[in-house]
Scaffold this motif. Structure first.
Motif, PDB file in Angstrom:
ATOM      1  N   ASN A  91       0.918  -1.137   0.087  1.00  0.00           N
ATOM      2  CA  ASN A  91       0.077   0.023   0.051  1.00  0.00           C
ATOM      3  C   ASN A  91       1.092   1.204  -0.055  1.00  0.00           C
ATOM      4  O   ASN A  91       1.508   1.527   0.893  1.00  0.00           O
ATOM      5  CB  ASN A  91      -0.992  -0.011   1.075  1.00  0.00           C
ATOM      6  N   PRO A  92       0.912   2.264  -1.035  1.00  0.00           N
ATOM      7  CA  PRO A  92       1.784   3.334  -1.114  1.00  0.00           C
ATOM      8  C   PRO A  92       1.494   4.340   0.031  1.00  0.00           C
ATOM      9  O   PRO A  92       2.498   4.826   0.400  1.00  0.00           O
ATOM     10  CB  PRO A  92       1.479   3.868  -2.606  1.00  0.00           C
ATOM     11  N   SER A  93       0.457   4.347   0.606  1.00  0.00           N
ATOM     12  CA  SER A  93       0.237   5.116   1.753  1.00  0.00           C
ATOM     13  C   SER A  93       0.769   4.710   3.058  1.00  0.00           C
ATOM     14  O   SER A  93       0.878   5.285   4.075  1.00  0.00           O
ATOM     15  CB  SER A  93      -1.352   5.319   1.976  1.00  0.00           C
ATOM     16  N   ARG A  94       1.246   3.483   2.908  1.00  0.00           N
ATOM     17  CA  ARG A  94       2.019   3.153   4.057  1.00  0.00           C
ATOM     18  C   ARG A  94       3.557   3.157   4.040  1.00  0.00           C
ATOM     19  O   ARG A  94       4.362   2.502   5.083  1.00  0.00           O
ATOM     20  CB  ARG A  94       1.893   1.364   4.574  1.00  0.00           C
ATOM     21  N   GLN A  95       4.087   3.965   2.791  1.00  0.00           N
ATOM     22  CA  GLN A  95       5.315   4.079   2.726  1.00  0.00           C
ATOM     23  C   GLN A  95       5.809   5.188   3.711  1.00  0.00           C
ATOM     24  O   GLN A  95       5.162   5.953   4.071  1.00  0.00           O
ATOM     25  CB  GLN A  95       5.581   4.619   1.493  1.00  0.00           C
ATOM     26  N   PRO A  96       7.254   5.146   4.042  1.00  0.00           N
ATOM     27  CA  PRO A  96       7.523   6.185   5.091  1.00  0.00           C
ATOM     28  C   PRO A  96       7.492   7.636   4.550  1.00  0.00           C
ATOM     29  O   PRO A  96       7.632   8.055   3.442  1.00  0.00           O
ATOM     30  CB  PRO A  96       9.034   5.896   5.035  1.00  0.00           C
ATOM     31  N   PHE A  97       7.162   8.172   5.724  1.00  0.00           N
ATOM     32  CA  PHE A  97       6.755   9.928   5.198  1.00  0.00           C
ATOM     33  C   PHE A  97       8.156  10.693   5.448  1.00  0.00           C
ATOM     34  O   PHE A  97       8.857  10.467   6.752  1.00  0.00           O
ATOM     35  CB  PHE A  97       5.829  10.424   6.442  1.00  0.00           C
ATOM     36  N   GLU A  98       8.536  11.504   4.525  1.00  0.00           N
ATOM     37  CA  GLU A  98       9.989  11.804   4.711  1.00  0.00           C
ATOM     38  C   GLU A  98       9.868  13.577   5.076  1.00  0.00           C
ATOM     39  O   GLU A  98       9.098  14.185   4.074  1.00  0.00           O
ATOM     40  CB  GLU A  98      10.715  11.679   3.519  1.00  0.00           C
ATOM     41  N   ARG A  99      10.252  13.944   5.913  1.00  0.00           N
ATOM     42  CA  ARG A  99      10.362  15.496   6.255  1.00  0.00           C
ATOM     43  C   ARG A  99      11.694  15.941   5.588  1.00  0.00           C
ATOM     44  O   ARG A  99      12.782  16.113   6.300  1.00  0.00           O
ATOM     45  CB  ARG A  99      10.445  15.733   7.906  1.00  0.00           C
TER      46      ARG A  99
END
Length: 392
Positions: A3-11
């Motif tokens: 699921n692409p929405s579960r990919q890491p969120f990068e700041r």
């Protein structure tokens, strides 16, 4: 399949830049509250005139909401973002240097207009920059703004106690701007996402406008408590004014904590689930506050309400902007019109009711606003779902 929405969120650096400028705006926006008693004393200002400063902030936000889309099309996101951030620092300096109420009012309008232009542009850019993590990004930028709003009470109180005075505190947004300009001034901005229709022919959907309408009671509930919570503690719980101001840190601190935790929850849960939970928690807190007889129970209500209210604006904004792919600038701009209108009307309405029926009766408006919000949220979900079925 992942699921692409579960990919890491990068700041990444751009995201940090947006958060940093939101801290500066949050500080400038909130600083008038704790500074107002000192401003009134220095400038011999009435309560009515002092209250006009908050009206000026809200009016500036509404003005920005009507103009930001056109300004973005003319200047581009990067220039408008930096112009807005510069205006926040300049407006705060004008307030701090003000020798007459007319000057501090001008500074308030500059802060409200410039900050809303900056944040509208920043939120639209974040929405396009993090399309798979839009709720997280929008929650975190609002967390940064809330974090900036917590600092003024501590800083202004400390400077006043040290004999420095309140004016020096209004240099803080300039300090943040200098740091960001020195480290992030060349940071590129994401281009708008591809639009599904030309801007001049595009109309925001019915589901967008329902979410837009829901922003009004959400922001109205937040600002009603923020503006009159201390007065409730004084009139109902019998606390001293200085103590009431300190106890309000429970509400503002809960807002920061709620958004910090909510940003993590939003990585796993869908926005409608987070929003429904937030409305429930906020309503429980508002009802506890409404029936409170002591300072302890009132603070419990303030904290619970703050935790719930903290996620209302970010989730509604994320849901609204998700209905306008490729038109984030327009969607973000209209959202500020809703929020600014709520700030203009809700605290004033609550104050009028408090003068005529008492402040406890006036606070009955808060759960009523949350009830209206719940109805609009359900309608928005159903309308958006029907639209997805009709236009897969």
């Amino acid at each position: 399949m992942t699921n692409p929405s579960r990919q890491p969120f990068e700041r990444d650096p751009f995201t940090i830049l947006t958060y940093g400028m939101a801290v500066a705006f949050g500080f400038a926006l909130a600083a008038l509250g704790p500074a107002m008693p000192l401003i009134r004393e220095d400038l011999d200002m009435s309560r009515t005139l002092g209250g006009l400063h908050f009206t000026a902030l809200a009016a500036g936000s509404v003005l920005a909401g009507f103009s930001s889309e056109r300004l973005t099309a003319r200047w581009g996101r990067r220039l408008l973002f930096w112009a807005g951030g510069t205006g926040v620092a300049a407006g705060a300096i004008i307030v701090g240097a003000g020798w007459h109420p007319a000057v501090t009012l001008i500074g308030s309008i500059v802060v409200g207009t410039s900050g809303a232009l900056m944040l509208t542009t920043g939120q639209a850019a974040l929405s396009d920059h993090h399309p798979l993590h839009r709720p997280v990004a929008l929650t975190e930028v609002n967390t940064a703004m809330s974090l900036g709003a917590v600092v003024p009470a501590l800083l202004i109180g400390g400077l006043a106690a040290a004999g420095v005075g309140w004016r020096a505190a209004f240099l803080a947004p300039l300090g943040i701007w200098i740091v960001l300009a020195a480290t992030r001034r060349t940071e590129p901005f994401p281009a708008p996402a591809p639009a599904d229709a030309p801007a001049e022919r595009y109309r925001l959907s019915r589901s967008y406008w329902i979410y837009w309408a829901a922003l009004i009671p959400a922001v109205g509930a937040e600002w009603s408590i923020a503006a009159w919570g201390a007065g409730f503690l004084v009139d109902v719980a019998g606390t001293a004014e200085a103590t009431a101001a300190l106890l309000m840190m429970g509400f503002f601190g809960a807002m920061v904590a709620g958004r910090a935790v909510g940003a993590r929850i939003a990585r796993q849960a869908e926005p409608p689930v987070v929003l429904a939970t937030s409305i429930t928690v906020a309503t429980v807190g508002a009802l506890v506050l409404l029936i409170a007889e002591s300072a302890f129970s009132a603070v419990i209500g303030l904290v619970v309400a703050g935790l719930g209210i903290s996620m209302l604006f970010p989730m509604l904004l994320a849901l609204a902007m998700s209905t306008a792919p490729g038109h984030a600038d327009a969607a973000s701009a209209r959202a500020f019109i809703a929020g600014g209108s709520a700030v203009l009307v809700a605290p004033l309405t609550l104050g009028v009711v408090a003068d005529t029926a008492g402040i406890r009766a006036a606070f009955g408006l808060v759960p009523a606003l949350l009830g209206v919000l719940a109805l609009l949220a359900v309608l928005g979900w159903r309308t958006a779902a029907a639209s997805r079925v009709a236009n897969p």
